[in-house]
Design a protein around this motif. Structure first.
Motif, PDB file in Angstrom:
ATOM      1  N   SER A  35       0.619  -1.180  -0.009  1.00 32.64           N
ATOM      2  CA  SER A  35       0.003  -0.157   0.050  1.00 32.64           C
ATOM      3  C   SER A  35       0.822   1.196   0.062  1.00 32.64           C
ATOM      4  CB  SER A  35      -0.992  -0.027   1.276  1.00 32.64           C
ATOM      5  OG  SER A  35      -0.350  -0.181   2.481  1.00 32.64           O
ATOM      6  N   ARG A  74       3.411   1.449  -1.681  1.00 32.76           N
ATOM      7  CA  ARG A  74       4.179   1.739  -2.891  1.00 32.76           C
ATOM      8  C   ARG A  74       3.159   2.064  -4.007  1.00 32.76           C
ATOM      9  NH1 ARG A  74       7.790  -3.718  -3.015  1.00 32.76           N
ATOM     10  NH2 ARG A  74       9.486  -3.013  -1.862  1.00 32.76           N
ATOM     11  N   LEU A  75       1.826   1.918  -3.861  1.00 32.28           N
ATOM     12  CA  LEU A  75       1.004   2.233  -4.870  1.00 32.28           C
ATOM     13  C   LEU A  75       0.893   3.711  -5.249  1.00 32.28           C
ATOM     14  CD1 LEU A  75      -1.092   0.756  -6.456  1.00 32.28           C
ATOM     15  CD2 LEU A  75      -2.934   1.504  -4.883  1.00 32.28           C
ATOM     16  N   GLY A  76       0.780   4.665  -4.219  1.00 29.47           N
ATOM     17  CA  GLY A  76       0.481   6.072  -4.562  1.00 29.47           C
ATOM     18  C   GLY A  76       2.034   6.716  -5.238  1.00 29.47           C
ATOM     19  N   PRO A  77       2.941   6.215  -4.746  1.00 30.61           N
ATOM     20  CA  PRO A  77       4.269   6.834  -5.368  1.00 30.61           C
ATOM     21  C   PRO A  77       4.369   6.125  -6.844  1.00 30.61           C
ATOM     22  CG  PRO A  77       4.808   6.443  -3.161  1.00 30.61           C
ATOM     23  CD  PRO A  77       3.450   5.949  -3.493  1.00 30.61           C
ATOM     24  N   THR A  78       4.117   5.046  -7.066  1.00 31.59           N
ATOM     25  CA  THR A  78       4.094   4.274  -8.436  1.00 31.59           C
ATOM     26  C   THR A  78       3.223   5.127  -9.498  1.00 31.59           C
ATOM     27  OG1 THR A  78       4.790   2.232  -7.363  1.00 31.59           O
ATOM     28  CG2 THR A  78       3.998   2.077  -9.711  1.00 31.59           C
ATOM     29  N   LEU A  79       1.951   5.286  -9.029  1.00 35.18           N
ATOM     30  CA  LEU A  79       1.044   5.947  -9.845  1.00 35.18           C
ATOM     31  C   LEU A  79       1.383   7.376 -10.060  1.00 35.18           C
ATOM     32  CD1 LEU A  79      -2.259   4.678  -8.381  1.00 35.18           C
ATOM     33  CD2 LEU A  79      -1.217   3.942 -10.525  1.00 35.18           C
ATOM     34  N   THR A  80       1.892   8.038  -9.046  1.00 32.25           N
ATOM     35  CA  THR A  80       2.507   9.337  -9.289  1.00 32.25           C
ATOM     36  C   THR A  80       3.818   9.475 -10.158  1.00 32.25           C
ATOM     37  OG1 THR A  80       1.903  10.005  -6.935  1.00 32.25           O
ATOM     38  CG2 THR A  80       3.532  11.409  -7.990  1.00 32.25           C
ATOM     39  N   LEU A 102       3.279  15.562  -5.560  1.00 29.88           N
ATOM     40  CA  LEU A 102       3.047  14.210  -4.888  1.00 29.88           C
ATOM     41  C   LEU A 102       4.213  13.544  -4.559  1.00 29.88           C
ATOM     42  CD1 LEU A 102      -0.512  13.339  -6.706  1.00 29.88           C
ATOM     43  CD2 LEU A 102      -0.207  14.485  -4.316  1.00 29.88           C
ATOM     44  N   PHE A 106       4.983  12.305  -1.036  1.00 31.12           N
ATOM     45  CA  PHE A 106       5.211  10.942  -0.548  1.00 31.12           C
ATOM     46  C   PHE A 106       6.747  10.710   0.194  1.00 31.12           C
ATOM     47  CE2 PHE A 106       1.587   9.719  -3.788  1.00 31.12           C
ATOM     48  CZ  PHE A 106       0.974   9.340  -2.686  1.00 31.12           C
ATOM     49  N   ALA A 164       8.793   7.491  -5.100  1.00 33.28           N
ATOM     50  CA  ALA A 164       8.698   9.144  -4.698  1.00 33.28           C
ATOM     51  C   ALA A 164       9.706   9.886  -5.519  1.00 33.28           C
ATOM     52  CB  ALA A 164       8.583   9.182  -3.243  1.00 33.28           C
TER      53      ALA A 164
END
Length: 139
Positions: A39, A41-47, A90, A94, A111
């Protein structure tokens, strides 16, 4: 060197850096390696993917500034700048909130990648805006 080669040079530099960093990282023993998509890694990967999208759009627009209309070039440049700013802001957030370093599953590598890609995207979009502005004055 032409600015059109910037994405290729950046990708080559990243690949060389990864190739030389892999043996050094392999020598470090970890007690519990986190693998897979966590969880954190998901946000930074999408960013990072948003930043990469901006780099691709900005690079394509930069290569076509003279061949496409100024309105289409400006739209592509604005998309590149906005997606670059999203990746940069973002990615910074992150990186500031991630606990631990690389390999902990908190997304610090994604990030940093988002921040680098965001800066490249903003620069490419700015170059396209600048060139389209000059093209509209000349033509």
């Amino acid at each position: 060197m032409s600015v059109r080669h910037l994405p290729a040079v950046t990708a080559a530099a990243l690949l060389v850096g990864i190739a030389f960093a892999a043996p050094a990282a392999a020598s470090v023993q970890q007690t519990a390696a986190i693998t897979g998509m966590t969880s954190g890694r998901l946000g930074p990967t999408l960013t990072a993917l948003v930043g990469l999208l901006g780099v691709v759009i900005g690079g394509l627009a930069l290569g076509r500034v003279g061949r496409i209309g100024t309105a289409a070039g400006r739209r592509a440049a604005i998309v590149a700048v906005v997606s670059g700013l999203v990746g940069l802001v973002l990615g910074t957030w992150f990186a500031a909130t991630a606990g631990g370093g690389p390999g902990t599953g908190n997304g610090i590598v994604g990030a940093w990648a988002a921040m680098v890609l965001g800066v490249i995207s903003v620069v490419l979009g700015g170059l396209v805006l600048n060139r389209s502005r000059h093209a509209s004055r000349i033509g």
